[in-house]
Scaffold this active site. Structure first.
Site, short mmCIF file in Angstrom:
data_model
loop_
_atom_site.label_atom_id
_atom_site.label_comp_id
_atom_site.label_asym_id
_atom_site.label_seq_id
_atom_site.Cartn_x
_atom_site.Cartn_y
_atom_site.Cartn_z
N GLY A 36 -4.56 -23.76 -19.75
CA GLY A 36 -4.73 -24.32 -18.40
C GLY A 36 -3.62 -23.86 -17.46
N HIS A 37 -2.37 -23.89 -17.95
CA HIS A 37 -1.25 -23.41 -17.13
C HIS A 37 -1.40 -21.92 -16.84
CE1 HIS A 37 0.88 -26.85 -19.28
NE2 HIS A 37 1.07 -27.14 -18.01
N ASP A 150 -5.65 -33.30 -13.50
CA ASP A 150 -4.85 -34.39 -12.94
C ASP A 150 -5.32 -34.61 -11.51
OD1 ASP A 150 -3.04 -34.71 -15.24
OD2 ASP A 150 -2.48 -32.66 -14.74
N MET A 184 -7.56 -29.29 -21.80
CA MET A 184 -6.27 -28.78 -22.26
C MET A 184 -5.15 -29.65 -21.73
SD MET A 184 -6.25 -25.46 -23.59
CE MET A 184 -7.60 -24.37 -24.06
N SER A 186 -0.71 -30.49 -22.65
CA SER A 186 0.45 -30.27 -23.54
C SER A 186 0.52 -31.38 -24.59
CB SER A 186 1.74 -30.26 -22.73
OG SER A 186 1.66 -29.28 -21.71
N ARG A 187 0.01 -32.56 -24.24
CA ARG A 187 0.10 -33.69 -25.16
C ARG A 187 -0.88 -33.59 -26.34
NH1 ARG A 187 1.12 -36.68 -20.07
NH2 ARG A 187 3.12 -37.74 -20.28
#
Ligand code: PAF
EC number: 6.3.2.1
Length: 282
Positions: A36-37, A150, A184, A186-187
């Protein structure tokens, strides 16, 4: 790719780029990068002459009982991914560089930052808005890139930019998903195999809700009830919030007669996950 740890060094480097008329794309992140990043980076590179990524796990957006200390971090891996992705500059400040003294100035959006996830994470969006404003002042980007996953964060940042006249274009980028639909994050790395499987219910419930709306269901309460039943039936998932709101301003919607966004927050094992899906009435 150049790495900068201090505000002065980044400012000097980006100032030179700006003086020669080059556009700057900023991708703010908290690291532990995923596809995603990298999609945000791809978009920033396509749109701008210079791409800068910030990696900063911002303490002020975590509540006292939240996962700041256990938030996943892997700087070496992140730097390798960004170099491979063709990023020009990475900003990796220490907490002391971003917050050399206790802040007396913060940004809070009312009611936008207090509703929805803001009720589950009080103060979170004030921490986000304040650090993003600082990053905008440091990098002075032409454009800045944020994921639509988000969605409330994206809406908060757009509104802050409008309200305070930041000269930056905000670009929202669609959510990148795992093959099974999980958004996706990070967690996700902190999910056990069983949690990982259970977490799929979130994207499935969102897809079903959006499909029901597209098929003509206009009663938000009815759609929410069906989605809630689906999610709470999944063992290991604790639903924290589920909402259908106006896609432009996150306002309450009873009758679905305009584009809406379905937002979910749930604890899966030890991890607070969020996901989102836009939907349009038939
Ligand atoms: O979305 C994130 O990773 C963070 O909230 C952000 C925008 C980098 C601010 O710390």
């Amino acid at each position: 790719m150049k790495r900068y740890d201090t505000i002065d060094a980044l400012r000097a480097a980006l100032g030179r780029a700006r003086q020669t008329g080059r556009t700057i794309g900023l991708v703010p992140t908290m690291g532990f990068l995923h596809a995603g990043h990298l999609e945000l980076v791809r978009r920033a590179r396509a749109d701008n002459d210079v791409t800068v990524v910030s990696i900063f796990v911002n303490p002020t957006q975590f509540g006292p009982s939240e996962d700041f200390s256990t938030y996943p971090r892997d700087m070496e891996r992140d730097l390798a991914l960004l170099a491979e992705a063709g990023v020009d500059a990475v900003f990796t400040p220490a907490v002391e560089a971003m917050y050399p003294q206790p802040l007396q100035t913060t940004i809070s959006l009312k009611p936008l930052g207090d509703i929805l996830i803001g009720t589950v994470r009080p103060g979170h969006f004030s921490g986000v808005a304040t650090v993003v404003a600082k990053l905008f002042n440091v990098a002075q980007p032409t454009r800045a890139y944020f994921g639509e996953k988000d969605f409330q964060q994206l809406t908060v940042i757009r509104r802050m930019v409008d309200d305070l006249n930041f000269p930056v274009e905000i670009v929202g980028v669609p959510t990148v998903r795992e093959e099974d639909g999980l958004a996706m994050s990070s967690r996700n790395v902190r999910l056990s195999p069983d949690d990982r499987k259970a977490a799929q219910v979130l994207s499935r419930a969102l897809s079903e809700g959006a499909a029901t709306i597209a098929a003509g269901e206009g009663d938000a309460a009815g759609v929410l009830a069906a989605m809630t039943a689906r999610i709470v039936a999944e063992k290991g998932v604790t639903l924290r919030s589920l909402d259908i709101v106006d896609a432009r301003d996150l306002g309450t919607v009873d009758r679905i007669d305009r584009p809406v966004v379905l937002l979910v927050t749930a604890e899966v094992g030890p991890v607070l996950l969020i996901d989102q899906r836009e939907a349009r009435p038939a």
